[in-house]
Scaffold this active site. Structure first.
Site, PDB file in Angstrom:
ATOM      1  N   ALA A 119       0.861  -1.173   0.000  1.00  0.00           N
ATOM      2  CA  ALA A 119       0.000   0.000   0.000  1.00  0.00           C
ATOM      3  C   ALA A 119       0.902   1.229   0.000  1.00  0.00           C
ATOM      4  CB  ALA A 119      -0.888  -0.018   1.238  1.00  0.00           C
ATOM      5  N   GLY A 128       0.574  -4.953   0.727  1.00  0.00           N
ATOM      6  CA  GLY A 128      -0.627  -4.946  -0.124  1.00  0.00           C
ATOM      7  C   GLY A 128      -0.417  -5.666  -1.452  1.00  0.00           C
ATOM      8  N   GLU A 174      -0.911  -9.220  -0.727  1.00  0.00           N
ATOM      9  CA  GLU A 174      -2.357  -9.379  -0.486  1.00  0.00           C
ATOM     10  C   GLU A 174      -3.140  -9.384  -1.813  1.00  0.00           C
ATOM     11  OE1 GLU A 174      -2.062  -6.095   2.340  1.00  0.00           O
ATOM     12  OE2 GLU A 174      -3.087  -7.352   3.817  1.00  0.00           O
ATOM     13  N   GLU A 195       4.730  -5.166   7.008  1.00  0.00           N
ATOM     14  CA  GLU A 195       4.063  -4.065   7.730  1.00  0.00           C
ATOM     15  C   GLU A 195       4.640  -3.833   9.120  1.00  0.00           C
ATOM     16  OE1 GLU A 195       2.492  -6.384   5.948  1.00  0.00           O
ATOM     17  OE2 GLU A 195       0.965  -5.437   4.711  1.00  0.00           O
TER      18      GLU A 195
HETATM   19  N1  CAA Z   1       4.606   3.067  -0.796  1.00  0.00           N
HETATM   20  C1  CAA Z   1       5.030   4.200  -1.361  1.00  0.00           C
HETATM   21  N2  CAA Z   1       6.173   4.317  -2.046  1.00  0.00           N
HETATM   22  C2  CAA Z   1       6.941   3.223  -2.167  1.00  0.00           C
HETATM   23  C3  CAA Z   1       6.568   1.972  -1.614  1.00  0.00           C
HETATM   24  C4  CAA Z   1       5.338   1.922  -0.903  1.00  0.00           C
HETATM   25  N3  CAA Z   1       4.865   0.779  -0.379  1.00  0.00           N
HETATM   26  N4  CAA Z   1       7.538   1.076  -1.894  1.00  0.00           N
HETATM   27  C5  CAA Z   1       8.463   1.721  -2.607  1.00  0.00           C
HETATM   28  N5  CAA Z   1       8.127   3.028  -2.768  1.00  0.00           N
HETATM   29  C6  CAA Z   1       8.856   4.075  -3.468  1.00  0.00           C
HETATM   30  C7  CAA Z   1      10.086   4.506  -2.667  1.00  0.00           C
HETATM   31  O1  CAA Z   1       9.727   5.454  -1.675  1.00  0.00           O
HETATM   32  C8  CAA Z   1      10.950   5.100  -3.757  1.00  0.00           C
HETATM   33  O2  CAA Z   1      10.471   6.390  -4.074  1.00  0.00           O
HETATM   34  P1  CAA Z   1      11.532   7.588  -4.371  1.00  0.00           P
HETATM   35  O3  CAA Z   1      12.313   7.122  -5.574  1.00  0.00           O
HETATM   36  O4  CAA Z   1      10.628   8.753  -4.636  1.00  0.00           O
HETATM   37  O5  CAA Z   1      12.381   7.692  -3.160  1.00  0.00           O
HETATM   38  C9  CAA Z   1      10.647   4.198  -4.963  1.00  0.00           C
HETATM   39  O6  CAA Z   1       9.403   3.550  -4.667  1.00  0.00           O
HETATM   40  C10 CAA Z   1      11.690   3.122  -5.168  1.00  0.00           C
HETATM   41  O7  CAA Z   1      11.832   2.419  -3.942  1.00  0.00           O
HETATM   42  P2  CAA Z   1      13.256   2.138  -3.250  1.00  0.00           P
HETATM   43  O8  CAA Z   1      14.221   3.228  -3.585  1.00  0.00           O
HETATM   44  O9  CAA Z   1      13.010   1.867  -1.807  1.00  0.00           O
HETATM   45  O10 CAA Z   1      13.677   0.808  -4.039  1.00  0.00           O
HETATM   46  P3  CAA Z   1      14.673  -0.332  -3.527  1.00  0.00           P
HETATM   47  O11 CAA Z   1      14.914  -1.196  -4.712  1.00  0.00           O
HETATM   48  O12 CAA Z   1      15.828   0.232  -2.811  1.00  0.00           O
HETATM   49  O13 CAA Z   1      13.828  -1.161  -2.432  1.00  0.00           O
HETATM   50  C11 CAA Z   1      11.861  -2.288  -1.593  1.00  0.00           C
HETATM   51  C12 CAA Z   1      12.710  -1.900  -2.825  1.00  0.00           C
HETATM   52  C13 CAA Z   1      12.655  -3.243  -0.710  1.00  0.00           C
HETATM   53  C14 CAA Z   1      10.600  -2.948  -2.101  1.00  0.00           C
HETATM   54  C15 CAA Z   1      11.538  -0.999  -0.781  1.00  0.00           C
HETATM   55  O14 CAA Z   1      11.017  -0.029  -1.677  1.00  0.00           O
HETATM   56  C16 CAA Z   1      10.527  -1.206   0.295  1.00  0.00           C
HETATM   57  O15 CAA Z   1      10.849  -1.736   1.343  1.00  0.00           O
HETATM   58  N6  CAA Z   1       9.278  -0.716   0.063  1.00  0.00           N
HETATM   59  C17 CAA Z   1       8.237  -0.754   1.072  1.00  0.00           C
HETATM   60  C18 CAA Z   1       7.675  -2.149   1.265  1.00  0.00           C
HETATM   61  C19 CAA Z   1       6.616  -2.147   2.335  1.00  0.00           C
HETATM   62  O16 CAA Z   1       6.854  -1.803   3.485  1.00  0.00           O
HETATM   63  N7  CAA Z   1       5.396  -2.534   1.956  1.00  0.00           N
HETATM   64  C20 CAA Z   1       4.258  -2.593   2.862  1.00  0.00           C
HETATM   65  C21 CAA Z   1       3.488  -1.314   2.813  1.00  0.00           C
HETATM   66  S1  CAA Z   1       2.267  -1.208   4.060  1.00  0.00           S
HETATM   67  C22 CAA Z   1       0.944  -2.105   3.488  1.00  0.00           C
HETATM   68  O17 CAA Z   1       0.975  -2.676   2.401  1.00  0.00           O
HETATM   69  C23 CAA Z   1      -0.246  -2.123   4.398  1.00  0.00           C
HETATM   70  C24 CAA Z   1      -1.393  -2.926   3.943  1.00  0.00           C
HETATM   71  O18 CAA Z   1      -1.403  -4.148   4.019  1.00  0.00           O
HETATM   72  C25 CAA Z   1      -2.622  -2.257   3.514  1.00  0.00           C
END
Ligand code: CAA
Length: 256
Positions: free
Chosen positions: A65, A110, A113, A133
């Site tokens: 998400a 998400g 999911e 999460e």
């Molecule tokens: N939401 C918003 N933006 C996101 C995102 C997310 N879930 N995941 C990645 N991005 C964005 C980053 O902020 C980044 O943006 P900028 O270039 O503007 O800085 C861009 O995508 C590229 O991401 P990274 O630079 O982090 O890429 P990476 O290759 O170094 O890492 C990754 C990849 C390991 C997937 C890392 O992006 C990451 O950990 N992302 C978050 C994963 C996460 O926590 N997901 C769960 C979200 S909460 C949820 O989903 C709740 C629910 O059940 C409803």
């Protein structure tokens, strides 16, 4: 509707939806859910589409998400964000036709999911799965607490959600979260082959099987078996079923 996030291609009885917001690793925001619901509104009545495939553009299937959208939310908004996502994924799961997740890369939070709301998952060997999460101090909000234990067992669900570990495609296959792995460059070809194979069945047997498997899982065994028998009986009114059996006995391919 003019889609900004979804790319849609419909050909030869198969619809492919590509989630395309690679700058945010296809993170799911409110606009995505609006577009996706609109797409489902259009898809549901179509008789010509037999299988739906969902994939992501770039290095992610979906990285979760949208954290940038969630960071500003209060409790009521968080609840609404969760229920909008849950209702959309329930709708996807209950779609009459089979849905295949073609997991090309990160399927996190998400994204995992969404993949779990599809009927099965075919993944690139480089894909990664997880419910991270906990790293954000939150619980999943699009029903991972419920679907993951039903798909991969309660131990694996607790392990993945409580540790927030990201697992490899091999491990996802091992725990039954994924049904098949492919070389990364072969993913869409393999998925399209499977989709075409399923789409080629001209009878009601595919949507009926999906419906009774999906509804039967939350029923008692006897009641669900009775539902199967009722549906088994009904299909003898279906010309396509008769043609399928006749073709076998006449040693030819069915004409559907
Ligand atoms: N939401 C918003 N933006 C996101 C995102 C997310 N879930 N995941 C990645 N991005 C964005 C980053 O902020 C980044 O943006 P900028 O270039 O503007 O800085 C861009 O995508 C590229 O991401 P990274 O630079 O982090 O890429 P990476 O290759 O170094 O890492 C990754 C990849 C390991 C997937 C890392 O992006 C990451 O950990 N992302 C978050 C994963 C996460 O926590 N997901 C769960 C979200 S909460 C949820 O989903 C709740 C629910 O059940 C409803």
């Amino acid at each position: 509707m003019n889609y900004e996030i979804l790319k849609i291609n419909i050909a030869d009885r198969v619809a492919v939806v590509t989630i395309s917001r690679p700058s945010a690793l296809n993170a799911l925001n409110t606009n995505f859910f609006k577009e996706f619901n609109h797409f489902l509104d259009d898809l549901e009545p179509r008789e010509d589409v037999k299988v739906l495939v969902i994939t992501g553009e770039g290095k992610a299937f979906v990285a979760g998400a949208d954290i940038a959208e969630m960071v500003h939310m209060n409790s009521d908004e968080g609840y609404a964000f969760s229920t909008f996502g849950q209702r959309t994924f329930d709708r996807l799961e209950q779609l009459r036709i089979p849905v295949i997740a073609a997991v090309n890369g990160y399927a996190l939070g998400g994204g995992c999911e969404l993949a779990m709301a599809c009927d099965f998952r075919i993944a690139s060997k480089l894909a990664k799965f997880g419910q991270p999460e906990m790293n954000l101090g939150m619980i999943p909000g699009y029903a991972a607490t419920q679907r993951l234990s039903r798909i991969a067992g309660i131990g694996n669900a607790l392990y993945l959600i409580l540790t927030a570990d990201t697992i490899s495609a091999d491990d996802a296959l091992r725990i039954g979260l994924v049904q098949k792995l492919t070389e990364p460059e072969m993913l869409m070809e393999e998925v399209m082959k499977l989709a075409s194979k399923i789409a080629a069945n001209g009878s009601q047997a595919v949507p009926t099987s999906k419906r009774i498997i999906r509804t039967g899982i939350s029923m008692g065994f006897q009641e669900a078996s009775e539902m199967e028998a009722v549906e088994f009986g009904k299909q003898f009114n279906d010309e396509a079923t008769k043609e399928g059996m006749k073709a076998f006995l006449e040693k030819r391919k069915p004409t559907w």
